[in-house]
Design a protein around this motif. Structure first.
Motif, PDB file in Angstrom:
ATOM      1  N   GLN A  96      76.217   3.942  42.910  1.00 14.69           N
ATOM      2  CA  GLN A  96      75.444   3.739  41.682  1.00 14.69           C
ATOM      3  C   GLN A  96      76.362   3.530  40.486  1.00 14.69           C
ATOM      4  O   GLN A  96      76.078   2.701  39.613  1.00 14.69           O
ATOM      5  N   THR A 120      75.912   8.172  45.030  1.00 15.51           N
ATOM      6  CA  THR A 120      76.253   8.366  43.613  1.00 15.51           C
ATOM      7  C   THR A 120      77.420   7.474  43.201  1.00 15.51           C
ATOM      8  O   THR A 120      77.389   6.866  42.122  1.00 15.51           O
ATOM      9  N   GLU A 121      78.421   7.368  44.048  1.00 15.05           N
ATOM     10  CA  GLU A 121      79.560   6.492  43.745  1.00 15.05           C
ATOM     11  C   GLU A 121      79.111   5.028  43.707  1.00 15.05           C
ATOM     12  O   GLU A 121      79.534   4.272  42.822  1.00 15.05           O
TER      13      GLU A 121
END
Length: 161
Positions: free
Chosen positions: A138, A135-136
């Motif tokens: 992305q 997620t980071e």
């Protein structure tokens, strides 16, 4: 937005721009070392990177698109391609049904040189990326795409001015 958030956003803006500039400068040093080691011009490096990125996206460049991407005239682009082809870095490929369309691809010898030179960098960048979850990464990807888009748009404005 509260005052502390506004101040922190301003601090982050300055810091991130400085970090991007530093990264760009350091990456250029590595690119120049590769170019020097293999007797390439700075423009050659820009061309090779453009060809590599286009190939990775599955959309190989034509000579015209390469010239547009790096800001060269058609004559200068042809001379550049000829030089890189003679050096074993690029190859011309006719892949479409229209045999007049030429695509530019990394030549095997050129790719081998690049891989051997840049291979020691991969575990270093992998180590840094391992510190971030998907997620980071992305979010970082979205940020960098936006920043690149803004720089490219400004570059294009300067070319057309």
């Amino acid at each position: 937005m509260e005052v502390n958030e506004t101040a922190e956003r301003a601090r982050l803006r300055r810091e991130l721009v400085d970090l991007l500039n530093t990264y760009s400068s350091e990456a250029q040093h590595i690119g120049h070392a590769f170019a020097h080691q293999h007797r390439l011009h700075a423009t050659d490096m820009h061309a090779l990177l453009a060809v590599m990125h286009a190939e990775r996206r599955g959309a190989p460049l034509t000579p015209g698109k390469l010239g547009d991407a790096i800001g060269l005239t058609s004559g200068a682009t042809t001379a550049l391609i000829d030089r890189l082809e003679r050096g074993g870095h690029l190859r011309r490929s006719r892949e479409s049904t229209d045999r007049r369309v030429v695509h530019l691809r990394y030549a095997d010898a050129g790719m081998a040189l690049a891989l051997s030179f840049f291979a020691p960098l991969a575990p270093r960048t992998d180590k840094v990326m391992a510190e971030f979850d998907v997620t980071e990464l992305q979010v970082i990807e979205r940020f960098l795409q936006g920043m690149i888009g803004s720089v490219v748009a400004y570059r294009d404005e300067l070319r057309n001015a």
